[in-house]
Design a protein around this motif. Structure first.
Motif, PDB file in Angstrom:
ATOM      1  N   ASP A  48     -10.522  -9.799   9.466  1.00 52.53           N
ATOM      2  CA  ASP A  48     -11.206  -8.856  10.358  1.00 52.53           C
ATOM      3  C   ASP A  48     -11.812  -9.537  11.569  1.00 52.53           C
ATOM      4  N   SER A  49     -12.292 -10.781  11.381  1.00 49.04           N
ATOM      5  CA  SER A  49     -12.974 -11.483  12.468  1.00 49.04           C
ATOM      6  C   SER A  49     -12.944 -12.979  12.187  1.00 49.04           C
ATOM      7  N   ALA A  50     -13.462 -13.753  13.133  1.00 46.01           N
ATOM      8  CA  ALA A  50     -13.503 -15.205  12.977  1.00 46.01           C
ATOM      9  C   ALA A  50     -14.402 -15.623  11.825  1.00 46.01           C
ATOM     10  N   THR A  51     -15.354 -14.778  11.445  1.00 43.75           N
ATOM     11  CA  THR A  51     -16.278 -15.115  10.353  1.00 43.75           C
ATOM     12  C   THR A  51     -15.813 -14.577   9.004  1.00 43.75           C
ATOM     13  N   ASP A  52     -14.700 -13.878   8.987  1.00 44.01           N
ATOM     14  CA  ASP A  52     -14.140 -13.354   7.734  1.00 44.01           C
ATOM     15  C   ASP A  52     -13.723 -14.534   6.864  1.00 44.01           C
ATOM     16  N   ASP A  53     -14.276 -14.636   5.656  1.00 42.57           N
ATOM     17  CA  ASP A  53     -14.011 -15.800   4.810  1.00 42.57           C
ATOM     18  C   ASP A  53     -12.998 -15.521   3.704  1.00 42.57           C
ATOM     19  N   ARG A  54     -12.168 -14.515   3.868  1.00 41.95           N
ATOM     20  CA  ARG A  54     -11.120 -14.266   2.884  1.00 41.95           C
ATOM     21  C   ARG A  54     -10.203 -15.484   2.749  1.00 41.95           C
ATOM     22  N   SER A  55      -9.725 -15.721   1.539  1.00 43.35           N
ATOM     23  CA  SER A  55      -8.675 -16.719   1.329  1.00 43.35           C
ATOM     24  C   SER A  55      -7.376 -16.159   1.882  1.00 43.35           C
ATOM     25  N   LEU A  56      -6.372 -17.010   2.012  1.00 44.80           N
ATOM     26  CA  LEU A  56      -5.076 -16.540   2.478  1.00 44.80           C
ATOM     27  C   LEU A  56      -4.524 -15.481   1.540  1.00 44.80           C
ATOM     28  N   ASN A  57      -4.667 -15.694   0.242  1.00 47.42           N
ATOM     29  CA  ASN A  57      -4.175 -14.719  -0.720  1.00 47.42           C
ATOM     30  C   ASN A  57      -4.848 -13.363  -0.513  1.00 47.42           C
ATOM     31  N   GLN A  58      -6.162 -13.368  -0.333  1.00 43.84           N
ATOM     32  CA  GLN A  58      -6.887 -12.118  -0.106  1.00 43.84           C
ATOM     33  C   GLN A  58      -6.489 -11.479   1.225  1.00 43.84           C
ATOM     34  N   ALA A  59      -6.251 -12.308   2.228  1.00 44.76           N
ATOM     35  CA  ALA A  59      -5.901 -11.782   3.546  1.00 44.76           C
ATOM     36  C   ALA A  59      -4.498 -11.182   3.556  1.00 44.76           C
ATOM     37  N   THR A  60      -3.562 -11.775   2.808  1.00 45.63           N
ATOM     38  CA  THR A  60      -2.227 -11.178   2.747  1.00 45.63           C
ATOM     39  C   THR A  60      -2.276  -9.835   2.018  1.00 45.63           C
ATOM     40  N   ASP A  61      -3.079  -9.744   0.980  1.00 49.30           N
ATOM     41  CA  ASP A  61      -3.265  -8.447   0.322  1.00 49.30           C
ATOM     42  C   ASP A  61      -3.914  -7.431   1.269  1.00 49.30           C
ATOM     43  N   ARG A  62      -4.801  -7.908   2.123  1.00 50.61           N
ATOM     44  CA  ARG A  62      -5.458  -7.030   3.088  1.00 50.61           C
ATOM     45  C   ARG A  62      -4.429  -6.403   4.037  1.00 50.61           C
ATOM     46  N   LEU A  63      -3.444  -7.199   4.485  1.00 53.40           N
ATOM     47  CA  LEU A  63      -2.408  -6.642   5.343  1.00 53.40           C
ATOM     48  C   LEU A  63      -1.618  -5.576   4.584  1.00 53.40           C
ATOM     49  N   THR A  64      -1.273  -5.860   3.333  1.00 57.54           N
ATOM     50  CA  THR A  64      -0.570  -4.870   2.524  1.00 57.54           C
ATOM     51  C   THR A  64      -1.367  -3.580   2.419  1.00 57.54           C
ATOM     52  N   ASP A  65      -2.673  -3.695   2.238  1.00 59.00           N
ATOM     53  CA  ASP A  65      -3.519  -2.505   2.113  1.00 59.00           C
ATOM     54  C   ASP A  65      -3.547  -1.698   3.411  1.00 59.00           C
ATOM     55  N   LEU A  66      -3.507  -2.387   4.555  1.00 52.98           N
ATOM     56  CA  LEU A  66      -3.448  -1.675   5.834  1.00 52.98           C
ATOM     57  C   LEU A  66      -2.148  -0.884   5.942  1.00 52.98           C
ATOM     58  N   VAL A  67      -1.056  -1.478   5.487  1.00 51.39           N
ATOM     59  CA  VAL A  67       0.224  -0.770   5.476  1.00 51.39           C
ATOM     60  C   VAL A  67       0.141   0.449   4.561  1.00 51.39           C
ATOM     61  N   ALA A  68      -0.405   0.268   3.370  1.00 50.28           N
ATOM     62  CA  ALA A  68      -0.524   1.371   2.415  1.00 50.28           C
ATOM     63  C   ALA A  68      -1.331   2.521   2.996  1.00 50.28           C
ATOM     64  N   GLY A  69      -2.398   2.183   3.731  1.00 52.02           N
ATOM     65  CA  GLY A  69      -3.227   3.224   4.320  1.00 52.02           C
ATOM     66  C   GLY A  69      -2.471   4.088   5.307  1.00 52.02           C
ATOM     67  N   ARG A  70      -1.564   3.479   6.090  1.00 51.58           N
ATOM     68  CA  ARG A  70      -0.793   4.248   7.071  1.00 51.58           C
ATOM     69  C   ARG A  70       0.298   5.072   6.393  1.00 51.58           C
ATOM     70  N   LEU A  71       0.768   4.658   5.236  1.00 50.29           N
ATOM     71  CA  LEU A  71       1.781   5.435   4.530  1.00 50.29           C
ATOM     72  C   LEU A  71       1.197   6.732   3.967  1.00 50.29           C
ATOM     73  N   ALA A  72      -0.075   6.678   3.582  1.00 47.55           N
ATOM     74  CA  ALA A  72      -0.776   7.861   3.069  1.00 47.55           C
ATOM     75  C   ALA A  72       0.062   8.588   2.017  1.00 47.55           C
ATOM     76  N   ALA A  73       0.624   7.834   1.107  1.00 50.82           N
ATOM     77  CA  ALA A  73       1.516   8.415   0.099  1.00 50.82           C
ATOM     78  C   ALA A  73       0.725   9.065  -1.028  1.00 50.82           C
ATOM     79  N   ALA A  74       1.357  10.028  -1.678  1.00 48.73           N
ATOM     80  CA  ALA A  74       0.746  10.746  -2.795  1.00 48.73           C
ATOM     81  C   ALA A  74       1.503  10.425  -4.078  1.00 48.73           C
ATOM     82  N   PRO A  75       0.857  10.595  -5.233  1.00 48.46           N
ATOM     83  CA  PRO A  75       1.547  10.361  -6.503  1.00 48.46           C
ATOM     84  C   PRO A  75       2.842  11.161  -6.591  1.00 48.46           C
ATOM     85  N   GLY A  76       3.879  10.495  -7.080  1.00 44.78           N
ATOM     86  CA  GLY A  76       5.166  11.153  -7.242  1.00 44.78           C
ATOM     87  C   GLY A  76       6.078  11.052  -6.048  1.00 44.78           C
ATOM     88  N   GLN A  77       5.553  10.705  -4.875  1.00 46.75           N
ATOM     89  CA  GLN A  77       6.415  10.528  -3.717  1.00 46.75           C
ATOM     90  C   GLN A  77       7.228   9.240  -3.865  1.00 46.75           C
TER      91      GLN A  77
END
Length: 285
Positions: A48-77
């Motif tokens: 999120d910023s220069a002071t964000d202390d996420r590990s690389l593993n956490q940050a890669t998951d964060r990108l995935t979560d941003l993608v998931a948010g834009r998909l806005a998928a529902a159960p069963g889709q």
């Protein structure tokens, strides 16, 4: 696309791209970065910023979560993951949304690992993985309610063909989320040499440019609804992955030794101001 011929090189085949991931997946799967296992994510992290202390593993998951948010998928889709890697993003998005996910890759090693991951979870009945080329998808028209492609477009020589195929499999109005390395502006001289070396190492015919992506999406019948350059949020990834390769003893015939291990070219590439990172959302017309 850029007019500088020095940025381009021999167009890679899907076999070449698959071989690259077959060779490099084990390193990404097992190395320790920032005190935490990368655990199979083969894409950049988002801070999120220069002071964000996420590990690389956490940050890669964060990108995935941003993608998931834009998909806005529902159960069963049903969702499509174009370039699924070892399956971690597909499983994470399936778990978060309740959707069913089909992932494709041209790496047999990645597919095997993705299937193993799925079998080890309670999601195996909702997530499947198969070997397939993005330019010839083995799915029917209007099969999916959404799709994503994380760092897949950079490997594809004719992005319009791939995007047209993806659009064909989407139901009208469904979203496609693309994240990828971006060439913000033309490069020359030593910078062009470094970009060319990076393209060769990553089996990329050229790095996508904003205008090219927009044109290809439009020709594919996809309407851009969001287009952001998040390059500054992902930039520290390149140094983190370079650090991971430091502790790896490459084989004597590793064709990527010079780029990944010897010259430390990856962090130099990542620091270039001309290098950004696209995060875009399009919809099937």
């Amino acid at each position: 696309m850029t007019n500088d011929p020095s940025v381009h090189h021999t167009v890679p085949s899907s076999l070449g791209v698959g071989r690259l991931y077959d060779e490099q997946t084990e390193i990404v799967q097992t190395e320790i970065v920032d005190g935490a296992a990368v655990d199979g994510n083969i894409h950049v992290g988002y801070w999120d910023s220069a002071t964000d202390d996420r590990s690389l593993n956490q940050a890669t998951d964060r990108l995935t979560d941003l993608v998931a948010g834009r998909l806005a998928a529902a159960p069963g889709q049903r969702l499509l993951d174009v370039g699924c890697g070892t399956g971690r993003p597909a499983l994470r998005i399936a778990r978060a949304t309740g959707a069913r996910v089909s992932g494709i890759s041209v790496s047999n090693q990645d597919i095997d690992l993705a299937r193993t991951r799925a079998d080890a979870t309670a999601l195996a009945d909702r997530v499947d993985f198969r070997y397939a080329d993005a330019c010839a998808l083995p799915f029917d028209v209007a099969s999916f309610d959404g799709a994503w492609a994380i760092e897949s477009m950079m490997h594809i020589s004719d992005r319009t063909i791939a995007l047209t195929e993806i659009a064909r499999t989407l139901r009208p109005g469904s979203p496609l989320v693309i994240t990828d390395v971006l060439l913000r502006s033309p490069v020359t001289g030593d910078t062009a040499d470094l970009v060319r070396q990076t393209c060769r190492a990553f089996q990329s015919p050229s790095l996508p440019e904003p205008a090219e992506l927009r044109t290809s999406l439009d020709r594919a019948g996809l309407e851009v609804v969001e287009f952001h350059d998040i390059g500054e949020h992902v930039r520290r990834t390149y140094q983190a992955f370079a650090d991971a390769f430091d502790d790896v003893a490459p084989s004597v015939d590793d064709p990527h030794y010079e780029f990944f291990h010897s010259t430390r070219s990856l962090p130099r590439f990542g620091a270039l101001p001309q290098i950004g990172y696209a995060f875009l959302v399009a919809r099937r017309r």
